[in-house]
Structures are given as C-alpha cells and as structure tokens.
Design a protein around this motif. Structure first.
Motif, PDB file in Angstrom:
ATOM      1  N   ILE A 225       0.870  -1.182   0.000  1.00 42.15           N
ATOM      2  CA  ILE A 225       0.000   0.000   0.000  1.00 42.15           C
ATOM      3  C   ILE A 225       0.900   1.223   0.000  1.00 42.15           C
ATOM      4  CG2 ILE A 225      -1.705   1.287   1.358  1.00 42.15           C
ATOM      5  CD1 ILE A 225      -2.336  -1.789   2.360  1.00 42.15           C
ATOM      6  N   GLY A 226       0.776   2.059  -1.011  1.00 44.63           N
ATOM      7  CA  GLY A 226       1.572   3.274  -1.106  1.00 44.63           C
ATOM      8  C   GLY A 226       3.009   3.013  -1.505  1.00 44.63           C
ATOM      9  N   PRO A 227       3.269   2.672  -2.769  1.00 44.45           N
ATOM     10  CA  PRO A 227       4.655   2.385  -3.179  1.00 44.45           C
ATOM     11  C   PRO A 227       5.554   3.620  -3.272  1.00 44.45           C
ATOM     12  CG  PRO A 227       3.168   2.221  -5.068  1.00 44.45           C
ATOM     13  CD  PRO A 227       2.302   2.402  -3.850  1.00 44.45           C
ATOM     14  N   GLY A 228       4.968   4.835  -3.310  1.00 38.17           N
ATOM     15  CA  GLY A 228       5.815   6.032  -3.424  1.00 38.17           C
ATOM     16  C   GLY A 228       6.570   6.007  -4.736  1.00 38.17           C
ATOM     17  N   ILE A 229       7.921   6.068  -4.665  1.00 44.59           N
ATOM     18  CA  ILE A 229       8.697   5.962  -5.916  1.00 44.59           C
ATOM     19  C   ILE A 229       9.231   4.534  -6.101  1.00 44.59           C
ATOM     20  CG2 ILE A 229       9.297   8.423  -6.031  1.00 44.59           C
ATOM     21  CD1 ILE A 229      12.111   7.635  -4.959  1.00 44.59           C
ATOM     22  N   GLY A 230       8.790   3.620  -5.246  1.00 40.18           N
ATOM     23  CA  GLY A 230       9.104   2.210  -5.472  1.00 40.18           C
ATOM     24  C   GLY A 230      10.229   1.632  -4.614  1.00 40.18           C
ATOM     25  N   ALA A 231      10.647   2.381  -3.581  1.00 39.35           N
ATOM     26  CA  ALA A 231      11.789   1.945  -2.768  1.00 39.35           C
ATOM     27  C   ALA A 231      11.557   0.564  -2.131  1.00 39.35           C
ATOM     28  CB  ALA A 231      12.051   2.983  -1.677  1.00 39.35           C
ATOM     29  N   LEU A 232      10.413   0.414  -1.460  1.00 34.28           N
ATOM     30  CA  LEU A 232      10.104  -0.867  -0.809  1.00 34.28           C
ATOM     31  C   LEU A 232       9.635  -1.888  -1.846  1.00 34.28           C
ATOM     32  CD1 LEU A 232       9.623  -2.584   1.760  1.00 34.28           C
ATOM     33  CD2 LEU A 232       7.437  -1.418   2.060  1.00 34.28           C
ATOM     34  N   THR A 233       8.871  -1.414  -2.822  1.00 32.52           N
ATOM     35  CA  THR A 233       8.353  -2.292  -3.885  1.00 32.52           C
ATOM     36  C   THR A 233       9.492  -3.095  -4.518  1.00 32.52           C
ATOM     37  OG1 THR A 233       7.087  -0.304  -4.420  1.00 32.52           O
ATOM     38  CG2 THR A 233       6.683  -2.263  -5.783  1.00 32.52           C
ATOM     39  N   GLU A 234      10.587  -2.383  -4.798  1.00 37.56           N
ATOM     40  CA  GLU A 234      11.724  -3.036  -5.453  1.00 37.56           C
ATOM     41  C   GLU A 234      12.275  -4.189  -4.612  1.00 37.56           C
ATOM     42  OE1 GLU A 234      15.415  -0.645  -5.607  1.00 37.56           O
ATOM     43  OE2 GLU A 234      15.700  -1.467  -7.618  1.00 37.56           O
ATOM     44  N   GLN A 235      12.414  -3.947  -3.312  1.00 32.76           N
ATOM     45  CA  GLN A 235      12.989  -4.988  -2.440  1.00 32.76           C
ATOM     46  C   GLN A 235      12.021  -6.160  -2.269  1.00 32.76           C
ATOM     47  OE1 GLN A 235      16.108  -4.622  -1.940  1.00 32.76           O
ATOM     48  NE2 GLN A 235      16.129  -2.490  -2.607  1.00 32.76           N
ATOM     49  N   ILE A 236      10.724  -5.866  -2.260  1.00 29.89           N
ATOM     50  CA  ILE A 236       9.736  -6.949  -2.179  1.00 29.89           C
ATOM     51  C   ILE A 236       9.786  -7.755  -3.484  1.00 29.89           C
ATOM     52  CG2 ILE A 236       7.293  -7.535  -1.908  1.00 29.89           C
ATOM     53  CD1 ILE A 236       6.867  -4.748  -0.653  1.00 29.89           C
ATOM     54  N   ALA A 237       9.837  -7.020  -4.603  1.00 28.18           N
ATOM     55  CA  ALA A 237       9.793  -7.668  -5.920  1.00 28.18           C
ATOM     56  C   ALA A 237      10.961  -8.632  -6.116  1.00 28.18           C
ATOM     57  CB  ALA A 237       9.792  -6.608  -7.018  1.00 28.18           C
ATOM     58  N   LYS A 238      12.106  -8.313  -5.495  1.00 30.19           N
ATOM     59  CA  LYS A 238      13.277  -9.199  -5.630  1.00 30.19           C
ATOM     60  C   LYS A 238      13.044 -10.536  -4.959  1.00 30.19           C
ATOM     61  CE  LYS A 238      16.844  -5.639  -5.775  1.00 30.19           C
ATOM     62  NZ  LYS A 238      17.849  -4.949  -4.942  1.00 30.19           N
ATOM     63  N   ARG A 239      12.065 -10.594  -4.036  1.00 29.00           N
ATOM     64  CA  ARG A 239      11.912 -11.809  -3.232  1.00 29.00           C
ATOM     65  C   ARG A 239      10.614 -12.565  -3.470  1.00 29.00           C
ATOM     66  NH1 ARG A 239      14.047 -10.982   2.563  1.00 29.00           N
ATOM     67  NH2 ARG A 239      15.258  -9.068   2.347  1.00 29.00           N
ATOM     68  N   CYS A 240       9.748 -12.099  -4.373  1.00 29.54           N
ATOM     69  CA  CYS A 240       8.531 -12.903  -4.537  1.00 29.54           C
ATOM     70  C   CYS A 240       8.043 -12.957  -5.966  1.00 29.54           C
ATOM     71  CB  CYS A 240       7.450 -12.471  -3.561  1.00 29.54           C
ATOM     72  SG  CYS A 240       6.841 -10.856  -3.845  1.00 29.54           S
ATOM     73  N   GLU A 241       6.996 -13.734  -6.170  1.00 26.28           N
ATOM     74  CA  GLU A 241       6.565 -14.037  -7.526  1.00 26.28           C
ATOM     75  C   GLU A 241       5.763 -12.910  -8.157  1.00 26.28           C
ATOM     76  OE1 GLU A 241       4.164 -17.351 -10.022  1.00 26.28           O
ATOM     77  OE2 GLU A 241       3.281 -15.989  -8.609  1.00 26.28           O
ATOM     78  N   LYS A 242       4.981 -12.214  -7.313  1.00 29.21           N
ATOM     79  CA  LYS A 242       4.075 -11.197  -7.861  1.00 29.21           C
ATOM     80  C   LYS A 242       3.828 -10.121  -6.806  1.00 29.21           C
ATOM     81  CE  LYS A 242       0.763  -9.387 -10.331  1.00 29.21           C
ATOM     82  NZ  LYS A 242       0.898  -8.837 -11.654  1.00 29.21           N
ATOM     83  N   VAL A 243       3.806  -8.875  -7.211  1.00 25.34           N
ATOM     84  CA  VAL A 243       3.506  -7.779  -6.289  1.00 25.34           C
ATOM     85  C   VAL A 243       2.397  -6.909  -6.889  1.00 25.34           C
ATOM     86  CG1 VAL A 243       4.436  -5.798  -4.982  1.00 25.34           C
ATOM     87  CG2 VAL A 243       5.977  -7.646  -5.695  1.00 25.34           C
ATOM     88  N   VAL A 244       1.408  -6.569  -6.065  1.00 16.36           N
ATOM     89  CA  VAL A 244       0.410  -5.585  -6.470  1.00 16.36           C
ATOM     90  C   VAL A 244       0.501  -4.420  -5.486  1.00 16.36           C
ATOM     91  CG1 VAL A 244      -2.037  -5.068  -6.744  1.00 16.36           C
ATOM     92  CG2 VAL A 244      -1.150  -7.278  -7.486  1.00 16.36           C
ATOM     93  N   ALA A 245       0.648  -3.206  -6.016  1.00  9.45           N
ATOM     94  CA  ALA A 245       0.807  -2.038  -5.140  1.00  9.45           C
ATOM     95  C   ALA A 245      -0.294  -1.019  -5.419  1.00  9.45           C
ATOM     96  CB  ALA A 245       2.182  -1.413  -5.392  1.00  9.45           C
ATOM     97  N   PHE A 246      -0.989  -0.588  -4.356  1.00 13.02           N
ATOM     98  CA  PHE A 246      -2.045   0.426  -4.480  1.00 13.02           C
ATOM     99  C   PHE A 246      -1.450   1.808  -4.222  1.00 13.02           C
ATOM    100  CE2 PHE A 246      -4.367  -3.368  -3.164  1.00 13.02           C
ATOM    101  CZ  PHE A 246      -5.497  -3.334  -3.977  1.00 13.02           C
ATOM    102  N   GLU A 247      -1.562   2.712  -5.189  1.00 14.32           N
ATOM    103  CA  GLU A 247      -1.047   4.072  -4.978  1.00 14.32           C
ATOM    104  C   GLU A 247      -2.133   5.092  -5.323  1.00 14.32           C
ATOM    105  OE1 GLU A 247       1.930   5.606  -3.675  1.00 14.32           O
ATOM    106  OE2 GLU A 247       0.449   7.189  -3.921  1.00 14.32           O
ATOM    107  N   ILE A 248      -2.362   6.006  -4.402  1.00 10.27           N
ATOM    108  CA  ILE A 248      -3.435   6.998  -4.576  1.00 10.27           C
ATOM    109  C   ILE A 248      -2.992   8.187  -5.437  1.00 10.27           C
ATOM    110  CG2 ILE A 248      -2.881   8.424  -2.545  1.00 10.27           C
ATOM    111  CD1 ILE A 248      -5.861   8.498  -1.876  1.00 10.27           C
ATOM    112  N   ASP A 249      -1.696   8.506  -5.410  1.00  9.30           N
ATOM    113  CA  ASP A 249      -1.195   9.743  -6.019  1.00  9.30           C
ATOM    114  C   ASP A 249      -0.804   9.524  -7.482  1.00  9.30           C
ATOM    115  OD1 ASP A 249       0.023  12.099  -6.709  1.00  9.30           O
ATOM    116  OD2 ASP A 249       1.299  12.220  -4.915  1.00  9.30           O
TER     117      ASP A 249
END
Ligand code: SAM
Length: 291
Positions: free
Chosen positions: A55-79
């Motif tokens: 929830i809230g990927p921003g510019i993707g800082a956490l998204t990137e680290q999650i993506a390196k470790r799992c099969e699929k990521v869905v991120a909800f961003e309001i902005d």
C-alpha cells in the motif's frame, strides 16, 4: 545494473527529474535506507512463490525490495503523479502491478482474485501513510482477506497500542480488534533519519500474523465490537458507567450489574483491565438476554 531506488542520491535524482514535491496530506515520507527495507521484507518471510500486496509504493523503494523476493507484487497508490515515476523505476520488475486507487475504496478481494493464484502465500507489506494507518489496518483485518499476515511500518505509538496487553496504558479497543484477528508483534523501532522528509514521530515495524481460528468464541461478532467500543468510550470511567452511557440506559443498570456479576466481572472495573476472554464472556451473556 542501476543502483537501488532507496539510496539518498538516487531518490534525490528521481524526485528532481520529475519535479516531485511531497504531499504531507498523503503521508508521503519515503524510505532511503536499503538496510531498513531489507529488514522489513525479512519480517514478511517471503519466498519465490509468495505474492505481496503493498500500500503506497511512493517511488518504489520498498516495492523493489519486495519484488526481488517474490513471484508477484500488487501495489495500491493513490497519487497519480507517482504513476509515471513508478513506471520507470520499476521497469526491471514486470511482475509488479501498480493499481491507481485509494486502498480504502478498493475491492481488495477482487484485486487478489485477478492477480494472484488460488491459495498463493500472500502477505501485505507496506510503509503506511500515517494519517490513515488505523482505517487501513482495520480494513485489511475486517475484510478477512486470504492473506498470511501484514508487515507494516507505522507510527511507534500506534504499534504499541495494537500490540498492548490488558492493564497497560496502551491497551484499548484497537488492541482487542487487532488481536482478535491476528497475533501482533512489534519487530523493530525505526529512527526518523531513514525517511525523506523526516516525519515528526518515531516509527516501528509491526507484524500481524493472521489467526486461523478466532481466539474466543462469539455469538455475535458485531455486538462484541460494539460492547468493546462502548467500554472504552471514556477511559477513566468504570465499565458500568461506560456501558450505561454508551450502550444501555440508566434504567437497565440493575440488570446489567447482575450479568456482570454472573460473569465474575466487578462492575467498578475499568474496560482497560478486561482481557479479550472476559469481553467475550460478557458479550455472549449480554447477547442472550433482552436488556
Ligand atoms: N513505500 C514508499 C516508501 O517506503 O518509500 C512510500 C511510503 S509513504 C509513507 C506512503 C505512500 O502511500 C505514499 O506514496 C502515498 O502517496 C500513498 N498513499 C497515501 N494514502 C493512500 C491511500 N489511501 N491509498 C493508497 N496509497 C496511499
């Protein structure tokens, strides 16, 4: 290969390139420390078959680290302003889908059905916008999503309230609501310096591991939560006063006292001293009688 998004320099470059200005009203405090991000992702125990919801990927800082470790990521961003940025910063991770939505309005069950495999191991991992932490967490828990758990960076005080035990100053209706659905644990305290801009409050990483069975048996879940909200309406008042002010009338005082005593609960106790088991006992006894 380009540097991680979450370094102070790369973050600065990305923000400058897009002329991005932070919106305080959206709780935009971005993480710029890869070690902290890795610690957060470690807490989620992901593997290469897991799915993750952010929830809230921003510019993707956490998204990137999650993506390196799992099969699929869905991120909800309001902005909306972040969408073109994410398209660029996450271009190396085609298994990330960004959903442009307020997570509080989103049909998360539908998003899960459309993006993840049936029975896939699923975790929510996020650095939450602090202005809506509680509504987001309650939505994730109350909607009974098919997830293993939730790992979130939130305001330290809120993490303490969620994980609090009966009889402590932090214990309240939020503690019981969260602990009814999940086992709660504060995993680490995080300094303000790992964010840009720095928030005014300290932060903590909270892990909620969803229960497979509720910890107490209830006749009416809705009434149990109504009883708890009424019991904590004014913290310094006794249980009896809170209940007659907020759930029952003064005329029902006698009947209420009888039920409390039958449950072995002294009516002069305060709500903050009752365990979840005691609230469940009382809710079930009150649900039975016409008061
Ligand atoms: N994950 C990024 C990081 O760790 O650097 C950003 C975290 S920042 C604390 C919170 C993010 O949530 C921002 O990107 C903000 O725009 C987004 N946001 C705020 N309210 C939201 C909502 N209701 N639904 C979805 N995203 C939201």
């Amino acid at each position: 290969m380009s540097k991680d998004i979450a370094t102070p320099n790369r973050t600065k470059d990305i923000l400058k390139k897009y002329g991005f200005t932070f919106k305080k009203s959206l709780g935009q405090n971005f993480l710029i420390d890869t070690n902290i991000l890795n610690n957060i992702v470690d807490c989620a125990d992901l593997n290469n078959e897991s799915g993750a919801i952010e929830i809230g990927p921003g510019i993707g800082a956490l998204t990137e680290q999650i993506a390196k470790r799992c099969e699929k990521v869905v991120a909800f961003e309001i902005d909306q302003r972040l969408l073109p940025i994410l398209k660029e910063t996450l271009s190396a991770y085609p298994h990330v889908t960004v959903v442009h939505s307020d997570v509080l309005e989103a049909d998360i069950h539908k998003v899960i059905r459309e993006n993840f495999k049936e029975n896939q191991d699923l975790m929510v991992v996020a650095n939450l916008p602090y202005y809506v932490t509680t509504p987001i967490l309650l939505k994730l828990l109350e909607e009974k999503l098919p997830i293993r758990g939730i790992v979130v960076m939130i305001q330290k005080e809120v993490a303490e309230r969620i994980a609090a035990k009966p009889g402590t100053k932090d214990y309240g209706s939020l503690s019981i609501a969260a602990q009814y659905y999940a086992e709660a644990r504060t995993e680490m305290i995080v300094p303000k310096t790992v964010f840009v801009p720095q928030p005014n409050v300290d932060s903590a990483v909270l892990k909620l591991t969803l229960r497979t069975e509720p910890p107490v048996k209830l006749k009416d879940e809705g009434f149990f939560f109504k009883l708890i909200r009424a019991s904590f309406a004014q913290r310094r008042k006794t249980l009896m006063n809170n209940l007659t002010n907020n759930l029952y009338t003064k005329n029902e005082r006698e009947k209420l006292e009888k039920v409390l005593l039958e449950c072995d609960i002294d009516p002069t106790r305060r709500g903050e001293t009752l365990s979840m088991e005691e609230f469940a006992l009382l809710a079930n006894a009150l649900a039975d009688m016409e008061i």
